[in-house]
Design a protein around this motif. Structure first.
Motif, mmCIF file in Angstrom:
data_model
loop_
_atom_site.group_PDB
_atom_site.id
_atom_site.type_symbol
_atom_site.label_atom_id
_atom_site.label_comp_id
_atom_site.label_asym_id
_atom_site.label_seq_id
_atom_site.Cartn_x
_atom_site.Cartn_y
_atom_site.Cartn_z
ATOM 1 N N GLN A 28 111.735 35.010 95.888
ATOM 2 C CA GLN A 28 110.720 34.642 94.899
ATOM 3 C C GLN A 28 111.279 33.565 93.979
ATOM 4 O O GLN A 28 112.319 33.758 93.347
ATOM 5 N N LEU A 52 106.498 30.761 93.965
ATOM 6 C CA LEU A 52 106.661 30.455 95.379
ATOM 7 C C LEU A 52 107.262 31.696 96.026
ATOM 8 O O LEU A 52 108.412 32.061 95.748
ATOM 9 N N ILE A 54 108.505 33.410 99.326
ATOM 10 C CA ILE A 54 108.994 32.974 100.627
ATOM 11 C C ILE A 54 109.265 34.171 101.531
ATOM 12 O O ILE A 54 109.973 35.103 101.143
ATOM 13 N N SER A 59 105.079 31.222 103.599
ATOM 14 C CA SER A 59 105.281 31.246 102.145
ATOM 15 C C SER A 59 103.921 31.145 101.473
ATOM 16 O O SER A 59 102.947 30.681 102.066
ATOM 17 N N GLU A 169 112.200 24.527 101.613
ATOM 18 C CA GLU A 169 110.983 24.888 100.881
ATOM 19 C C GLU A 169 110.943 24.195 99.533
ATOM 20 O O GLU A 169 111.929 23.618 99.080
#
Length: 235
Positions: A28, A52, A54, A59, A169
Motif C-alpha cells: 500500500q 495505490l 498493489i 493494482s 508501479e
C-alpha cells in the motif's frame, strides 16, 4: 407502493454492497497530489491524498477520501441499513472520484468512473509510456532515485524512481520504470505526485476490492467517456 419502495431500496443496497476481490493486497502506497485547477490561474492550486494498492497481478489507484467514503458506505449497508438514508455530508469529498486498475498480465489499464448516480462506466487503455531514462541521480527522503522522462496527455513529465524498490508501479496511469515512482511532475508544474508512505501488507491477508457497479459498468471508448463528462458538466 410500500412494497415497491422496499424492493427499490433492497435493489440499491444490493448494487452498492456487493464487492469483489480482484487481487490480494501486497503493498500500500500513499501519494500526495498538488495540482492547479485552472492552467491559466496560478492561484487555483489544491491538493489531495491518494492510495495505490498493489497486488500480485493488479493494482488499484484511487483517492483516499473516495476509499474512506466507499468503506463507510459499504459497512453501513452490510449492517442492514439503507444507503438512501446514509448521510456522508460530514465526510470529506474528492475532486477525483475515478478508480484506475492496472492489469499486469495484459498491460491493460481500466479507468472507472460514475457518469451519474445510476450510470457507472469504464474505458480500457494501453498507455504504452515511452520512458527516457537519464543519467541523473537524486535522493528523496534518503531514497536513492534515478530520473526518467515521458510524455502523456500532451504533457511532459519528470519522474524519480526508487532504485532499491523494484516495483514497476506509480501513481495515476504511470508505470513501466525499473523502480517504484517516488515523485512525478509535469514540467509546467500543474500536477505533482509525491510518495508519503509505503507499507508491506502481504502478511495481513487483505484483498483489493471493487464494487459490482464498477465491475459490471458499461464499457465505452475514452472519447465517449470524455464526451459524456462534458454533457454532465453542462447539465
Amino acid at each position: 407502493m410500500r412494497y415497491i419502495f422496499l424492493l427499490l431500496v433492497t435493489s440499491v443496497n444490493f448494487l452498492y454492497a456487493q464487492e469483489k476481490a480482484i487481487d490480494s493486497l501486497k503493498i500500500q502506497c500513499e501519494y500526495w497530489l498538488n495540482y492547479q485547477n485552472d492552467s491559466t490561474n496560478i492561484y487555483s492550486k489544491d491538493s489531495e491524498e491518494f492510495l495505490l494498492l498493489i497486488g500480485k497481478n493488479k493494482s488499484l489507484f484511487l483517492s483516499t477520501n473516495k476509499y474512506k467514503r466507499d468503506s463507510i458506505k459499504n459497512s453501513y449497508i452490510k449492517e442492514g441499513n439503507s444507503v438512501a438514508i446514509l448521510d456522508l455530508s460530514k465526510f470529506p469529498k474528492t475532486a477525483f472520484p475515478y478508480r484506475i486498475v492496472k492489469n499486469y498480465s495484459n498491460n491493460e489499464l481500466l479507468f472507472y468512473n460514475d457518469i451519474s448516480a445510476k450510470l457507472s462506466v469504464h474505458y480500457v487503455e494501453h498507455p504504452n509510456l515511452t520512458w527516457k531514462i537519464s543519467n541523473e541521480n537524486d535522493k528523496i527522503a534518503n531514497i536513492d532515485c534515478g530520473v526518467a522522462y515521458t510524455n502523456y496527455g500532451g504533457r511532459q513529465y519528470k519522474a524519480w524512481y526508487a532504485k532499491d524498490i523494484p516495483l514497476s508501479e506509480g501513481p495515476y496511469k504511470f508505470s513501466g520504470l525499473p523502480g517504484l515512482i517516488i515523485k512525478i511532475e509535469d514540467t509546467k508544474g500543474f500536477y505533482k505526485f509525491e510518495l508519503i508512505s509505503f507499507k508491506n501488507l502481504s502478511k495481513r491477508h487483505k484483498t483489493i476490492e471493487l464494487e459490482n457497479r464498477q465491475i459490471n459498468s458499461k464499457n465505452v471508448t475514452k472519447k465517449e467517456y470524455l464526451n459524456a463528462k462534458k454533457i454532465t458538466l453542462i447539465i
